[in-house]
Design a protein around this motif. Structure first.
Motif, PDB file in Angstrom:
ATOM      1  N   ALA A  58      46.948  47.414  37.248  1.00 41.64           N
ATOM      2  CA  ALA A  58      46.063  47.675  38.374  1.00 41.64           C
ATOM      3  C   ALA A  58      46.958  47.862  39.603  1.00 41.64           C
ATOM      4  O   ALA A  58      48.177  47.812  39.511  1.00 41.64           O
ATOM      5  N   THR A  59      46.367  48.052  40.732  1.00 44.92           N
ATOM      6  CA  THR A  59      47.149  48.283  41.946  1.00 44.92           C
ATOM      7  C   THR A  59      47.624  47.000  42.601  1.00 44.92           C
ATOM      8  O   THR A  59      48.287  47.057  43.621  1.00 44.92           O
ATOM      9  N   LEU A  60      47.308  45.847  42.035  1.00 48.62           N
ATOM     10  CA  LEU A  60      47.768  44.563  42.553  1.00 48.62           C
ATOM     11  C   LEU A  60      48.707  43.928  41.531  1.00 48.62           C
ATOM     12  O   LEU A  60      48.417  43.936  40.327  1.00 48.62           O
ATOM     13  N   ASP A  61      49.807  43.351  42.009  1.00 43.36           N
ATOM     14  CA  ASP A  61      50.773  42.705  41.124  1.00 43.36           C
ATOM     15  C   ASP A  61      50.097  41.662  40.242  1.00 43.36           C
ATOM     16  O   ASP A  61      49.414  40.772  40.741  1.00 43.36           O
ATOM     17  N   GLY A  62      50.303  41.787  38.937  1.00 41.10           N
ATOM     18  CA  GLY A  62      49.798  40.799  38.004  1.00 41.10           C
ATOM     19  C   GLY A  62      48.381  41.030  37.520  1.00 41.10           C
ATOM     20  O   GLY A  62      47.977  40.484  36.509  1.00 41.10           O
ATOM     21  N   VAL A  63      47.588  41.838  38.229  1.00 38.58           N
ATOM     22  CA  VAL A  63      46.224  42.140  37.803  1.00 38.58           C
ATOM     23  C   VAL A  63      46.308  43.274  36.775  1.00 38.58           C
ATOM     24  O   VAL A  63      46.962  44.286  37.016  1.00 38.58           O
ATOM     25  N   VAL A  64      45.666  43.086  35.629  1.00 36.85           N
ATOM     26  CA  VAL A  64      45.788  44.047  34.530  1.00 36.85           C
ATOM     27  C   VAL A  64      44.410  44.380  33.957  1.00 36.85           C
ATOM     28  O   VAL A  64      43.617  43.484  33.687  1.00 36.85           O
TER      29      VAL A  64
END
Length: 181
Positions: free
Chosen positions: A6-12
């Motif tokens: 995703a566009t946020l680190d760690g969010v998948v």
């Protein structure tokens, strides 16, 4: 099971491989080895939560502070939701940024929301059943929330009118006033 960053680190976003034939379908909704590969860390889930909500309901933005912070693996068992993660890690370059995606019974996608993020969703179908696995147990003393309609976050909720929010969520503090990580 495939994953997209995703566009946020760690969010998948996790998209399972679905096998369909005349009988219906089959897929692995969770496989610990594959999940660990996708999120690049060891994760142990200790609690499953399930909710049923009607169209327009917004649940969130919820999180727990340390030492009871929770990571969440979210999916829609029935219906369709717009699922959101908000980076609330102090000092993060992405602080206050959000990522949203559609999760539905049809697309079978899941969203991994790690610790340090607030989570919420809006129901887009007539009803939706949502299941989320958590990495720590619920704790009233550590539970926190941020207003779902905080203007500084400017989340682009698909349904602009007719939103149904609990009294507790409607009175949650803005990001600027929230207890964070």
């Amino acid at each position: 099971m495939t994953a997209a960053a995703a566009t946020l680190d760690g969010v998948v976003v996790i998209e399972p491989q679905v096998f369909t034939d005349a009988r219906g379908y089959f897929f692995e909704s969770f496989n610990a080895e594959r999940f660990r590969e996708r999120v690049a860390r060891d994760v142990t889930f200790v609690q499953d939560n399930q909710s049923l909500s009607r169209k327009g309901v917004v649940r969130g933005l919820h999180y727990q502070i340390a030492p009871k912070a929770q990571g969440k693996l979210v999916r829609a068992l029935a219906g369709e939701i717009f699922d959101v993660a908000v980076d609330i890690r102090k000092g993060s370059k992405q602080f206050g940024q959000w990522f949203g995606t559609i999760l539905s019974a049809e697309n079978k996608k899941q969203l991994w929301v790690p610790e340090g993020y607030a989570h919420g969703f809006q129901v887009l179908s007539e009803t939706a059943e949502v299941l989320y696995k958590t990495t720590d147990f619920w704790s009233a003393a550590h539970e926190r929330a941020i207003r779902w309609d905080d203007p500084t976050l400017a989340i682009d909720w698909p349904l602009k009118e007719g939103c149904i929010v609990s009294g507790k969520d409607g009175e949650a503090p803005l990001l600027a006033d929230a207890t964070l990580f």
